[in-house]
Design an enzyme around this catalytic site. Structure first.
Site, short mmCIF file in Angstrom:
data_model
loop_
_atom_site.label_atom_id
_atom_site.label_comp_id
_atom_site.label_asym_id
_atom_site.label_seq_id
_atom_site.Cartn_x
_atom_site.Cartn_y
_atom_site.Cartn_z
N GLU A 78 0.81 -0.95 -0.05
CA GLU A 78 -0.70 0.17 -0.16
C GLU A 78 0.76 1.38 0.05
OE1 GLU A 78 -2.87 0.42 3.63
OE2 GLU A 78 -3.99 1.99 1.90
N ASP A 79 1.77 1.40 0.76
CA ASP A 79 2.42 2.52 1.47
C ASP A 79 4.25 3.14 -0.08
OD1 ASP A 79 0.98 2.83 2.16
OD2 ASP A 79 1.76 2.81 4.20
#
Ligand code: MN
Length: 721
Positions: A78-79
């Site tokens: 996600e990051d």
């Protein structure tokens, strides 16, 4: 910041890690450190501290190696620039699957309408997770975020705390992980209601010394007593957590000093028998408070919790709560679902996941899963496999059975939305109405007042609500049509018998006859006629003098009969399944003839219209309103048809043509001839034929008439109304 070694040590205490497992944890750590390089948390700490803490919490929860590895990697996709493919190639399918699950939950739009729909949001998470470990990892993630929430803005703190309180803490409770639940509750309370939290927490601190002394004294007395009874057990005394105290104060409307069960005692025995023996020891020492004894051993709570609870009047005259349970029950109370992974020498006992999951059954007792075997099926694949959760554009969450379509979704919003649903957009893309919704989809329904439910929808909708609503709409529509048809038939039959139906109705002359036939009112009669359940003759028999009906032959001239057939289709020659006496018209656009394939179209209020099966106008209509019809094989016509003859403009031409038509045994009901400026004449003839063959023969013979240039059939026969 927790160090990798701390995590490994924690995990080793129950997993007895093998060398390859150690390696996986280490390489997940290295990978996570690499991709999160340079990222910082709001606290200013390096980002890596977060996945490390999460992995540590997962070890505290006593989860398996894959969960801990996923904890280290959970934010990478996600990051960071990491991809799922890369995770899979480095750590394998299982880890990639878990990371993907956690990522998917993070991306759910959970923020709006939490108050009203918390339960549905929780189920959405379970439905999205597919593997129970994904939920547990998400809980660990949330727990660490809550522990560090003070670094965020006030607004975000409140929002996340609320989400935690409404969604994640109940999930922890449902999974039976009590320590996570109490910590999440306390942290949420702290950020949602800081003043109250501060007040209680100060008072707890002030009382702490006093309470600790009290706990020691009670433990002493209780220990002696248990020894007397020959019971070997551990005694623990602990303070209620802050949110728990607040809750007690609120629910019982009492002051802090009056919360009597801030301190709870636990007796942890080695056997079930000792639980009840210890209860005897307690009750023989102190007077039990009536109505406060609960046997959760015989009747476990929904999340698997087992214990004996009692409240007694303690050594200083105060109320005292005591819980008695075995060590195993205690483990389940603390670790819930995770306690069901039975580790033996660090390996999960039982091997196949079916057995492990079988234990989860009673832990995930959601209200609406009635059959336990159904739930067992559920945990094998998806956690909540028979449901999909989809959002409205405004963030409302709808729970629908698996296989639900935008039409089901529309009906779940409102009957009218369903009835007028024309198009659907899912995640901003147009989808067909029979698209199968997936959890997390955002669905937008486009409605139009002109659109109506189609019988075809019944083939794909999944909810009984949609089915019922569609059927009821179709039924009402069918009723309306039948009534109109019934009315038209009634009026016509009366007219044939020289009676004015409308007038008789007005003068209430029909009332007695109608009630004799068992009809409440004329509408009911229309309906019955329209559905073919009763014949108008039955009513006429009651009104006309005896025998009059049979003696009323339709005295019509041959010509009149032809015209009647042309204009009214009394005996249309068309068979409609299920309708004996339905009003039938032939569509002007294609004027079908026997011998041509036909389809019936149910009009709104004008009975049934017959089209040729390939008529372009028919193909434009709602398929749900089409019904199968066929020609009556015994039908000899006639039917109206129109032909156009182009011929030379000379005297006697018209009589040649009419003679030819007559010799084909065809009647002409209308003839028009006009001249053109190039010595040509164009004649149109309305003729009555019994079938397509007869018309074709007529055309062939006309073409042979001297002076005739072309003959063709034209569509658009005028039917007198
Ligand atoms: Mn995270």
């Amino acid at each position: 910041m927790i160090r990798l070694n701390d995590i490994i040590e924690k995990a080793n205490s129950y997993l007895y890690l093998l060398e390859p497992e150690l390696e996986v944890i280490k390489s997940a750590y290295v990978y996570s450190a690499k991709v999160h390089t340079g990222q910082k948390r709001s606290s200013g700490e390096p980002y890596l501290s977060h996945p490390l803490e999460v992995a540590g919490i997962l070890a505290d929860m006593k989860l398996d190696v894959s969960s801990i590895v996923t904890g280290l990697l959970h934010d990478t996709v996600e990051d960071t620039l990491a991809t799922l493919e890369e995770i899979e190639s480095l750590f394998g399918k299982e880890i990639a699957f878990l990371v993907d699950g956690v990522t998917k939950i993070s991306q759910l739009p959970l923020t709006s309408k939490i108050d009203e729909q918390a339960e549905t949001f929780r189920k959405l998470i379970l439905a999205t997770a597919k593997d129970i470990r994904v939920v547990l990892i998400k809980l660990a993630d949330r727990l660490h975020n809550m522990r560090t929430l003070q670094h965020l803005s006030e607004e975000r703190r409140k929002r996340i705390a609320k989400e935690t309180f409404e969604i994640y803490s109940p999930l922890a409770h449902r999974l039976g992980i009590d320590w996570v639940r109490t910590e999440l509750d306390d942290l949420s309370f702290r950020f949602l209601n800081p003043e109250e939290y501060e007040m209680i927490s100060k008072r707890v601190t002030k009382k702490k010394k006093e309470w600790e002394k009290y706990v020691e004294e009670v433990k002493g007395i209780l220990g002696t007593k248990l020894t007397e009874f020959g019971i070997k057990a551990e005694i623990r005394g602990r303070f209620k957590h802050i949110y728990g105290i607040h809750n007690k104060m609120q629910s019982q409307n009492i002051e802090f000093d009056n919360v009597y069960d801030v301190i709870a005692f636990r007796i942890i025995t080695t056997s079930l028998r000792e639980c009840y023996e210890a209860l005897g020891a307690v009750h023989s020492t102190w007077i039990p408070v009536p109505g406060r004894f609960k046997d959760f051993i015989a009747l476990p709570k929904g999340n698997g919790y087992q214990s004996l609870h009692t409240t007694v009047i303690g050594p200083f005259g105060e109320r005292m709560e005591i819980q008695i349970r075995t060590r195993r029950m205690h483990e389940i109370a603390e670790h819930g679902i995770a306690a069901h992974w039975k580790y033996k020498e660090g390996r999960i006992e039982g091997g196949d996941s079916d057995k492990i999951y079988a234990n989860l059954r009673q832990l995930l007792e959601w209200k609406d899963i009635k059959d336990p075997t159904e739930f067992l099926e559920a945990v094998k694949g998806d956690l909540i496999p028979d449901m999909v959760y989809a959002f409205t554009p405004k963030g409302d969450l709808k729970e629908l059975p698996n296989g639900a379509t935008p039409v089901d979704f529309a009906y779940s919003i409102h009957t009218e939305v369903g009835n007028c649903c024309t198009r659907a957009m899912v995640n901003r893309k147009i989808v067909p109405l029979d698209y199968r919704l997936r959890s997390g989809d955002t669905v937008e329904i486009v409605t139009s007042p002109d659109k109506h439910p189609s019988r075809d929808w019944l083939k794909f909708v999944a909810t009984s609500r949609a089915k019922t609503k569609i059927r009821s709409w179709l039924r009402i529509e069918e009723r309306e049509q039948s009534q109109v048809v019934g009315k038209s038939i009634s009026e016509r039959k009366f007219k044939q018998n020289g009676l004015d139906f409308q007038n008789m109705l007005k003068n209430r002359e029909l009332d007695a006859a109608l009630s004799e036939l068992g009809f409440k009112d004329i509408e009911e009669f229309y309906l019955a006629v329209g559905f073919g359940k009763v014949s108008v003759a039955d009513l006429l028999k009651l009104i006309l003098p005896k025998g009059k009906l049979e003696q009323t032959p339709e005295r019509e001239s041959r010509l009149q009969r032809i015209i009647n057939t042309l204009t009214r289709s009394t005996t249309s020659g068309v068979l409609v399944k299920g309708y004996d006496d339905v009003m039938i018209r032939f569509a002007n656009c294609c004027s079908a003839l026997p011998g041509e394939e036909i389809v019936g179209y149910i009009t709104r209020g004008r009975g049934l219209t017959i089209h040729k099966h390939n008529c372009p106008q028919l193909l434009d209509t709602d398929p749900a309103r089409r019904i199968d019809v066929e020609w009556d094989k015994g039908f000899r016509g006639p039917r109206a048809a129109k032909i156009m003859v182009v011929c030379s403009d000379r005297p006697g031409m018209l009589s040649s043509i009419t003679r030819s038509i007559a010799s084909s045994d065809v009647n002409i009901s209308k003839a028009e001839i006009h001249s053109t400026d190039v010595d040509r004449a164009i004649g149109t003839f309305d003729v009555a034929v019994s079938n397509l063959t007869q018309l074709e023969n007529l055309i062939t013979s006309l073409k042979k008439v001297k002076g005739v240039i072309s003959v063709e059939r034209i569509l658009g026969v005028e039917e007198a109304s």
